[in-house]
Design a protein around this motif. Structure first.
Motif, PDB file in Angstrom:
ATOM      1  N   GLY C  47       0.855  -1.196   0.000  1.00  0.00           N
ATOM      2  CA  GLY C  47       0.000   0.000   0.000  1.00  0.00           C
ATOM      3  C   GLY C  47       0.886   1.239   0.000  1.00  0.00           C
ATOM      4  O   GLY C  47       1.708   1.391   0.896  1.00  0.00           O
ATOM      5  N   VAL C  48       0.740   2.086  -1.011  1.00  0.00           N
ATOM      6  CA  VAL C  48       1.612   3.284  -1.098  1.00  0.00           C
ATOM      7  C   VAL C  48       0.826   4.504  -1.544  1.00  0.00           C
ATOM      8  O   VAL C  48      -0.205   4.395  -2.216  1.00  0.00           O
ATOM      9  CB  VAL C  48       2.764   3.095  -2.126  1.00  0.00           C
ATOM     10  CG1 VAL C  48       3.842   2.199  -1.580  1.00  0.00           C
ATOM     11  CG2 VAL C  48       2.262   2.611  -3.458  1.00  0.00           C
ATOM     12  N   ASP C  49       1.376   5.668  -1.186  1.00  0.00           N
ATOM     13  CA  ASP C  49       0.819   6.906  -1.712  1.00  0.00           C
ATOM     14  C   ASP C  49       1.064   6.962  -3.211  1.00  0.00           C
ATOM     15  O   ASP C  49       2.050   6.417  -3.714  1.00  0.00           O
ATOM     16  CB  ASP C  49       1.485   8.108  -1.018  1.00  0.00           C
ATOM     17  CG  ASP C  49       0.939   8.316   0.387  1.00  0.00           C
ATOM     18  OD1 ASP C  49      -0.261   8.077   0.598  1.00  0.00           O
ATOM     19  OD2 ASP C  49       1.728   8.701   1.261  1.00  0.00           O
ATOM     20  N   GLU C  50       0.166   7.648  -3.887  1.00  0.00           N
ATOM     21  CA  GLU C  50       0.198   7.728  -5.351  1.00  0.00           C
ATOM     22  C   GLU C  50       1.571   8.158  -5.883  1.00  0.00           C
ATOM     23  O   GLU C  50       2.044   7.637  -6.892  1.00  0.00           O
ATOM     24  CB  GLU C  50      -0.890   8.717  -5.810  1.00  0.00           C
ATOM     25  CG  GLU C  50      -1.202   8.621  -7.270  1.00  0.00           C
ATOM     26  CD  GLU C  50      -2.667   8.955  -7.571  1.00  0.00           C
ATOM     27  OE1 GLU C  50      -3.417   9.294  -6.625  1.00  0.00           O
ATOM     28  OE2 GLU C  50      -3.040   8.866  -8.751  1.00  0.00           O
ATOM     29  N   ASP C  51       2.213   9.097  -5.183  1.00  0.00           N
ATOM     30  CA  ASP C  51       3.485   9.633  -5.703  1.00  0.00           C
ATOM     31  C   ASP C  51       4.667   8.688  -5.469  1.00  0.00           C
ATOM     32  O   ASP C  51       5.787   8.994  -5.867  1.00  0.00           O
ATOM     33  CB  ASP C  51       3.770  11.015  -5.112  1.00  0.00           C
ATOM     34  CG  ASP C  51       3.862  10.993  -3.597  1.00  0.00           C
ATOM     35  OD1 ASP C  51       3.517   9.949  -2.988  1.00  0.00           O
ATOM     36  OD2 ASP C  51       4.266  11.996  -3.004  1.00  0.00           O
ATOM     37  N   LYS C  52       4.408   7.547  -4.823  1.00  0.00           N
ATOM     38  CA  LYS C  52       5.480   6.571  -4.596  1.00  0.00           C
ATOM     39  C   LYS C  52       5.337   5.339  -5.497  1.00  0.00           C
ATOM     40  O   LYS C  52       6.190   4.450  -5.459  1.00  0.00           O
ATOM     41  CB  LYS C  52       5.470   6.098  -3.128  1.00  0.00           C
ATOM     42  CG  LYS C  52       5.696   7.185  -2.096  1.00  0.00           C
ATOM     43  CD  LYS C  52       7.141   7.620  -2.054  1.00  0.00           C
ATOM     44  CE  LYS C  52       7.370   8.790  -1.117  1.00  0.00           C
ATOM     45  NZ  LYS C  52       6.928   8.591   0.252  1.00  0.00           N
ATOM     46  N   VAL C  53       4.293   5.303  -6.280  1.00  0.00           N
ATOM     47  CA  VAL C  53       4.026   4.113  -7.100  1.00  0.00           C
ATOM     48  C   VAL C  53       5.193   3.818  -8.042  1.00  0.00           C
ATOM     49  O   VAL C  53       5.660   2.672  -8.147  1.00  0.00           O
ATOM     50  CB  VAL C  53       2.707   4.270  -7.903  1.00  0.00           C
ATOM     51  CG1 VAL C  53       2.594   3.196  -8.983  1.00  0.00           C
ATOM     52  CG2 VAL C  53       1.511   4.202  -6.967  1.00  0.00           C
ATOM     53  N   GLU C  54       5.697   4.857  -8.695  1.00  0.00           N
ATOM     54  CA  GLU C  54       6.764   4.638  -9.678  1.00  0.00           C
ATOM     55  C   GLU C  54       8.041   4.096  -9.037  1.00  0.00           C
ATOM     56  O   GLU C  54       8.754   3.296  -9.633  1.00  0.00           O
ATOM     57  CB  GLU C  54       7.062   5.917 -10.465  1.00  0.00           C
ATOM     58  CG  GLU C  54       5.962   6.293 -11.466  1.00  0.00           C
ATOM     59  CD  GLU C  54       5.572   5.140 -12.400  1.00  0.00           C
ATOM     60  OE1 GLU C  54       6.476   4.459 -12.912  1.00  0.00           O
ATOM     61  OE2 GLU C  54       4.358   4.908 -12.583  1.00  0.00           O
ATOM     62  N   ILE C  55       8.326   4.521  -7.813  1.00  0.00           N
ATOM     63  CA  ILE C  55       9.520   4.023  -7.105  1.00  0.00           C
ATOM     64  C   ILE C  55       9.382   2.518  -6.852  1.00  0.00           C
ATOM     65  O   ILE C  55      10.306   1.740  -7.103  1.00  0.00           O
ATOM     66  CB  ILE C  55       9.707   4.768  -5.751  1.00  0.00           C
ATOM     67  CG1 ILE C  55       9.872   6.273  -5.991  1.00  0.00           C
ATOM     68  CG2 ILE C  55      10.910   4.203  -4.990  1.00  0.00           C
ATOM     69  CD1 ILE C  55       9.941   7.085  -4.700  1.00  0.00           C
ATOM     70  N   VAL C  56       8.212   2.123  -6.377  1.00  0.00           N
ATOM     71  CA  VAL C  56       7.980   0.697  -6.090  1.00  0.00           C
ATOM     72  C   VAL C  56       8.046  -0.119  -7.382  1.00  0.00           C
ATOM     73  O   VAL C  56       8.705  -1.166  -7.443  1.00  0.00           O
ATOM     74  CB  VAL C  56       6.622   0.489  -5.380  1.00  0.00           C
ATOM     75  CG1 VAL C  56       6.280  -0.987  -5.291  1.00  0.00           C
ATOM     76  CG2 VAL C  56       6.659   1.116  -3.989  1.00  0.00           C
ATOM     77  N   LEU C  57       7.398   0.358  -8.423  1.00  0.00           N
ATOM     78  CA  LEU C  57       7.425  -0.365  -9.703  1.00  0.00           C
ATOM     79  C   LEU C  57       8.859  -0.507 -10.214  1.00  0.00           C
ATOM     80  O   LEU C  57       9.245  -1.571 -10.714  1.00  0.00           O
ATOM     81  CB  LEU C  57       6.565   0.358 -10.750  1.00  0.00           C
ATOM     82  CG  LEU C  57       5.064   0.404 -10.472  1.00  0.00           C
ATOM     83  CD1 LEU C  57       4.330   1.091 -11.616  1.00  0.00           C
ATOM     84  CD2 LEU C  57       4.497  -0.992 -10.238  1.00  0.00           C
ATOM     85  N   GLY C  58       9.647   0.537 -10.059  1.00  0.00           N
ATOM     86  CA  GLY C  58      11.047   0.490 -10.509  1.00  0.00           C
ATOM     87  C   GLY C  58      11.834  -0.584  -9.767  1.00  0.00           C
ATOM     88  O   GLY C  58      12.605  -1.348 -10.371  1.00  0.00           O
ATOM     89  N   ILE C  59      11.622  -0.667  -8.445  1.00  0.00           N
ATOM     90  CA  ILE C  59      12.336  -1.667  -7.637  1.00  0.00           C
ATOM     91  C   ILE C  59      11.916  -3.084  -8.046  1.00  0.00           C
ATOM     92  O   ILE C  59      12.756  -3.972  -8.211  1.00  0.00           O
ATOM     93  CB  ILE C  59      12.064  -1.439  -6.128  1.00  0.00           C
ATOM     94  CG1 ILE C  59      12.727  -0.124  -5.666  1.00  0.00           C
ATOM     95  CG2 ILE C  59      12.567  -2.617  -5.293  1.00  0.00           C
ATOM     96  CD1 ILE C  59      12.355   0.303  -4.248  1.00  0.00           C
ATOM     97  N   VAL C  60      10.615  -3.290  -8.233  1.00  0.00           N
ATOM     98  CA  VAL C  60      10.136  -4.627  -8.616  1.00  0.00           C
ATOM     99  C   VAL C  60      10.668  -4.997 -10.002  1.00  0.00           C
ATOM    100  O   VAL C  60      11.180  -6.098 -10.213  1.00  0.00           O
ATOM    101  CB  VAL C  60       8.588  -4.703  -8.580  1.00  0.00           C
ATOM    102  CG1 VAL C  60       8.101  -6.060  -9.088  1.00  0.00           C
ATOM    103  CG2 VAL C  60       8.072  -4.454  -7.160  1.00  0.00           C
ATOM    104  N   GLU C  61      10.581  -4.071 -10.939  1.00  0.00           N
ATOM    105  CA  GLU C  61      11.023  -4.357 -12.305  1.00  0.00           C
ATOM    106  C   GLU C  61      12.521  -4.655 -12.358  1.00  0.00           C
ATOM    107  O   GLU C  61      12.956  -5.563 -13.076  1.00  0.00           O
ATOM    108  CB  GLU C  61      10.669  -3.197 -13.239  1.00  0.00           C
ATOM    109  CG  GLU C  61       9.167  -3.129 -13.509  1.00  0.00           C
ATOM    110  CD  GLU C  61       8.748  -1.891 -14.299  1.00  0.00           C
ATOM    111  OE1 GLU C  61       7.575  -1.792 -14.659  1.00  0.00           O
ATOM    112  OE2 GLU C  61       9.619  -1.019 -14.543  1.00  0.00           O
TER     113      GLU C  61
END
Ligand code: NI
Ligand code: NI
Ligand code: NI
Lengths: 109, 109, 109
Positions: C47-61
């Motif tokens: 669960g993350v704030d909208e402005d952190k979504v890209e950071i999480v996606l980058g780490i997973v990718e």
């Protein structure tokens, strides 16, 4: 319509499902993780009308609140006397992670 | 873009995944629960365009509809003659719980 | 608030959870599937704030990108000489399926 995804401790799963069923909520139980040192978690999915969300959250929070528990360690500690004895350990049990998501359609067949 | 979360009976999982794949839908299969008295369930996640939702729902509903099945009980009943005999039991199999959720992003890497 | 559902390869699960925790993201790990021929997958919910979504996606990718790996087959092939020998196999590991969903409420108790 809302989808409530609740990840709860295995120990609390039966209680929370029972309570929700008693109140008329249908719960879908997903797979349970196994764990070595601590018990695993169980994922519950509950489809509810928007005006029932708070009732479900209240039941989950009440049933799954974090609390302390003293267990007797199943892997006894070796003592200096060479004798293996069980010993009590204070652990934290319970807890839950809950996501409430808007749902377009909820179908039960 | 929509996310379809379908919780289906283990027995139907292979059939429904096969059918969906044949129609060009990619299915992500989550963990399966084990069960003692009845078989467990399998959670499927399918990301689809909004205009394909009804096709997917149709396939799941068709493949996973509830039906009766006669099985031979694996734990034979003891009779008054002292002989253990297997006996047929009518059970209900199939069924599914489906949630359709709006999805912001669907990424496959 | 967004819910990121990432289904990753079991092999990558520990690395991606570690990295996300280091960056301050709390990850809920759901059950893991077992697999005979290939390793299973693990479902993560974040669960993350909208402005952190890209950071999480980058780490997973970054952590879960598909790559090739040469393994020695654990079921040795029988040769014409009658001798069983292990042989190397090139397999594809990694990969992830990620859904980003809007979430009304995220509760951690
Ligand atoms: Ni405490
Ligand atoms: Ni019936
Ligand atoms: Ni490749």
């Amino acid at each position: 319509m809302k989808l409530i995804i609740a990840i709860v401790n295995d120990e609390d799963a039966i209680d929370v499902i029972d309570l929700l069923n008693e109140k008329g909520f249908r719960v879908t139980k997903l797979a349970t993780t196994g764990g070595f040192l601590k018990s695993g978690n169980t994922t519950l999915m509950i489809g509810v009308d928007e005006d029932k969300v708070e009732i479900v959250l209240g039941i989950v929070e009440e049933t799954c609140r974090t609390r302390h528990q003293v267990i007797t360690n199943p892997s006894p500690l070796s003592t200096t006397t060479g004798v293996y004895v069980p010993y009590p350990v204070d652990i934290e049990v319970g807890g839950a992670t809950i996501f409430v998501v808007d749902v377009d359609q909820f179908i039960k067949i």
